[in-house]
Scaffold this active site. Structure first.
Site, PDB file in Angstrom:
ATOM      1  N   ASN A  26      69.338  38.556 -69.776  1.00  9.47           N
ATOM      2  CA  ASN A  26      69.695  39.496 -70.834  1.00  9.47           C
ATOM      3  C   ASN A  26      71.203  39.714 -70.910  1.00  9.47           C
ATOM      4  O   ASN A  26      71.755  39.991 -71.981  1.00  9.47           O
ATOM      5  CB  ASN A  26      68.990  40.840 -70.594  1.00  9.47           C
ATOM      6  N   GLU A  55      72.433  35.964 -62.356  1.00  5.97           N
ATOM      7  CA  GLU A  55      72.748  36.815 -63.509  1.00  5.97           C
ATOM      8  C   GLU A  55      73.684  37.927 -63.041  1.00  5.97           C
ATOM      9  O   GLU A  55      73.597  38.398 -61.897  1.00  5.97           O
ATOM     10  CB  GLU A  55      71.463  37.420 -64.097  1.00  5.97           C
ATOM     11  N   TYR A  90      56.674  36.171 -65.495  1.00 10.53           N
ATOM     12  CA  TYR A  90      56.693  36.757 -64.143  1.00 10.53           C
ATOM     13  C   TYR A  90      55.276  37.186 -63.809  1.00 10.53           C
ATOM     14  O   TYR A  90      54.518  37.577 -64.697  1.00 10.53           O
ATOM     15  CB  TYR A  90      57.610  37.986 -64.097  1.00 10.53           C
ATOM     16  N   ASN A 110      68.970  33.362 -74.717  1.00  9.56           N
ATOM     17  CA  ASN A 110      68.007  33.868 -73.744  1.00  9.56           C
ATOM     18  C   ASN A 110      67.059  34.865 -74.404  1.00  9.56           C
ATOM     19  O   ASN A 110      67.511  35.845 -75.014  1.00  9.56           O
ATOM     20  CB  ASN A 110      68.744  34.594 -72.606  1.00  9.56           C
ATOM     21  N   GLU A 111      65.768  34.638 -74.277  1.00  9.94           N
ATOM     22  CA  GLU A 111      64.732  35.584 -74.729  1.00  9.94           C
ATOM     23  C   GLU A 111      65.109  36.259 -76.052  1.00  9.94           C
ATOM     24  O   GLU A 111      65.031  37.479 -76.190  1.00  9.94           O
ATOM     25  CB  GLU A 111      64.435  36.630 -73.646  1.00  9.94           C
ATOM     26  N   GLU A 143      62.908  30.919 -66.026  1.00  8.72           N
ATOM     27  CA  GLU A 143      62.761  32.183 -65.285  1.00  8.72           C
ATOM     28  C   GLU A 143      61.306  32.292 -64.869  1.00  8.72           C
ATOM     29  O   GLU A 143      60.418  32.344 -65.727  1.00  8.72           O
ATOM     30  CB  GLU A 143      63.128  33.402 -66.146  1.00  8.72           C
ATOM     31  N   GLN A 185      65.404  35.714 -59.119  1.00 11.33           N
ATOM     32  CA  GLN A 185      66.717  35.108 -59.194  1.00 11.33           C
ATOM     33  C   GLN A 185      67.114  34.617 -57.798  1.00 11.33           C
ATOM     34  O   GLN A 185      66.341  34.779 -56.859  1.00 11.33           O
ATOM     35  CB  GLN A 185      67.721  36.115 -59.746  1.00 11.33           C
TER      36      GLN A 185
HETATM   37  O1  AHR Z   1      65.472  38.164 -64.473  1.00  6.17           O
HETATM   38  C1  AHR Z   1      65.540  39.445 -65.009  1.00  6.17           C
HETATM   39  C2  AHR Z   1      65.440  39.465 -66.533  1.00  6.17           C
HETATM   40  O2  AHR Z   1      64.155  39.070 -66.916  1.00  6.17           O
HETATM   41  C3  AHR Z   1      66.351  38.532 -67.289  1.00  6.17           C
HETATM   42  O3  AHR Z   1      67.602  39.070 -67.497  1.00  6.17           O
HETATM   43  C4  AHR Z   1      65.642  38.360 -68.595  1.00  6.17           C
HETATM   44  O4  AHR Z   1      65.929  37.137 -69.204  1.00  6.17           O
HETATM   45  C5  AHR Z   1      64.185  38.548 -68.233  1.00  6.17           C
HETATM   46  O5  AHR Z   1      63.549  39.418 -69.105  1.00  6.17           O
END
Ligand code: AHR
Length: 534
Positions: A102, A35, A270, A203-204, A325, A373
């Site tokens: 994002n 990213e 996460y 994305n999200e 992710e 990442q």
């Molecule tokens: O990986 C960091 C961020 O986490 C990404 O930009 C987003 O998609 C997620 O919220």
């Protein structure tokens, strides 16, 4: 809901069933994510320059002040050789998602193609700062080619229009005599298309932090229209719908609407969010290492939602999950101000091993998993302008990629004492049951050349203080006399790698006689390779 008292403490035991296949392990579960954020692209993929060096590395590094990366450390195309070699040759990353995250929700791909001196420098809305657009579509594809990695591009469904998206596909994959296909030829000096097969529909889009956030039904209607039009430009693309965590209302609504229009449904999660209140730091270990159990629940529920939607729309093709992710991220440590640079400890490596166990056990439905990442940003790799070090979380990824791919995931049954402390998310115990201290997966590997068979058994002992002697029974198979052992252990769960102590945490490999049981040390990750004679 209250957590039931742990009245039983079963003796640990592990049964492995080599003939009970779950599914072949998809190599794409070892995928990555780049990213435009912090030092991921500028400093990780490209050398940092004075204008693109956006953040001071959080981990004190020998070249903390700006330093040019010497030419001999770069490929002829100008990419960092060290990062490329680790991702391609050590972790064997098969696919990389780009450009966000994002970031993508206000990204205009047209700003990032053509002569570099004419590219537009833009305010960056997701993470702050400015984007030089020096790295764009052609650079991403060029990097993927050198890295032998399949590109996976995310559409901007925030500020982007359907027309922009159609032009992007035409630019990447067009073979006709059309404007954007010709623009690509002009920019790259080559006739062949980029052939980007994997594309994500946003994305999200559910997140309130997202530029262009939408409701589930508004997104689903729009994504359905986009999918239809995109396939008119290129019917061969693989489309990934935007999910949430797999268990949310959003996932159900979007799947019900999109299931016949996509090949995959994406989910993000996460683990390891630290306590906001730092006085609770003693709870961090448990909150971190048992967290991936939530991901397994997400996958199981999402699989049900997928099948419910398939049933309703009479869709016979299987729809898989792109867990595009995942990872260990404490948002109080890896912040936008420091470019999400998180300095991982040994406990984080155990969490990473548990994440990978989940993907192996769920091999029938998880087709893609992208660690978030790939470099510098909440990543296994941290660079300086002239070098890199491998963080603790690198080692489980390395071992799984080396030993747990190219095989068939098989069933395991595990008896284990459980963890009674606080987890993150807190609902794990009440919804899924108390997490087990031991966490295992297994893969049956058949050597394509010699037909030699081996069983690879990955076990995380997540107990901070207890070691467990575990009988390991391999059902209906004789096992060779020796076992190859790869062990990740450190006496201190807070131990880290860093500049000047790059190997403080690393894997130890040895061969031992196999006697049908193994003692898993407290807080350890062990990967056993057992030969299965013909
Ligand atoms: O990986 C960091 C961020 O986490 C990404 O930009 C987003 O998609 C997620 O919220």
């Amino acid at each position: 809901m209250s957590v039931p008292a742990d009245t039983t403490s079963p003796s640990p035991a592990l049964d492995v069933f080599p003939s009970a296949s779950i599914a072949p392990v998809s190599p794409y579960i070892f995928s990555g994510f780049l990213e435009h954020l912090g030092r991921c692209i500028y400093g990780g993929i490209l050398p940092a320059t004075r204008t693109t060096f956006p953040h001071t590395p959080r981990v004190p590094c020998p070249d903390a002040q700006f330093t040019e990366t010497p030419r001999e450390l770069l490929t002829p195309e100008g990419f960092r050789v060290d990062v490329l070699e680790v991702l391609r040759d050590e972790l064997r990353v098969p696919l990389v998602r780009w450009p966000g995250g994002n970031y993508v929700s206000s990204y205009n791909w047209k700003d990032g193609v053509g002569p570099k001196e004419a590219r537009k420098r833009r305010p960056e809305l997701a993470w702050g700062g400015e984007e030089s657009n020096v790295f764009g579509t052609d650079e991403f594809i060029a990097w993927c080619r050198v890295a032998k990695i399949e590109p996976y591009i995310v559409f901007n469904m925030g500020t982007g229009t359907l027309e922009d998206a159609l032009h992007w596909i035409e630019y990447c994959n067009g073979t006709g005599d059309t404007y954007y296909a010709n623009l690509r030829r002009q920019n790259t000096g080559r006739d062949e298309p980029h052939n980007v097969k994997y594309w994500a529909l946003g994305n999200e889009v559910w997140g309130e932090w997202q530029v262009g956030q939408q409701t589930a039904s508004a997104y689903a209607t729009k994504a359905r229209q986009w999918a239809h039009a995109i396939r008119l430009v290129d019917p061969s693309v693989v489309l990934v719908g935007c999910g949430e965590t797999g268990v949310d209302h959003w996932d159900g609504v979007v799947l019900d609407e999109l299931v016949d229009k996509v090949e995959l449904h994406s989910i993000h999660l996460y683990t390891g969010f630290g306590p906001r209140d730092r006085s609770q730091v003693d709870k961090e270990y448990g909150r971190g290492v048992y967290g991936p159990d939530a991901a397994e629940y997400s996958i199981e529920v999402c699989k049900g939602l997928i099948n419910k939607a398939r049933f309703a729309r009479n869709v016979s093709k299987p729809i898989k999950i792109a867990f595009d992710e995942y990872g260990v991220w404490d948002e109080t440590v890896g912040t936008p101000q420091n470019g999400l640079e998180q300095f991982y400890n040994f406990a984080d490596a155990l969490a990473m091993a548990s994440w990978l166990n989940v993907f192996i056990r769920q091999a029938d439905v998880v087709d893609i998993a992208c660690i978030a990442q790939s470099v510098n940003v909440i990543s296994p790799l941290i660079t300086s302008p002239t070098g890199l070090f491998r963080q603790t979380i690198y080692w489980p990824l390395y071992l799984f990629s080396r030993y747990m791919r190219d095989g068939i995931a098989v069933r395991v049954a595990l008896e284990s004492p459980t963890f009674a402390g606080e987890t993150l998310p807190q609902w794990i115990a009440s919804v899924k049951g108390r997490p087990k201290d031991l966490d295992a997966s297994a893969v049956l590997h058949v050597d394509p050349g010699t037909s030699a068979r081996s069983l690879r058994v990955a076990v995380v002992n997540r107990s901070e203080h207890a070691s467990y002697e575990v009988p390991i029974r391999i059902a209906f198979e004789r096992v060779g006399v020796q076992v190859e052992v790869h062990e990740l252990w450190h006496q201190d769960v807070h131990a880290r790698n860093g500049w000047g102590k790059e190997d403080e945490v690393s894997v130890k490999t040895r061969t031992e006689r196999w006697n049908g049981r193994w003692t898993f040390r407290e807080h350890s990750f062990t990967l056993l390779v057992l030969e299965l004679p013909q």
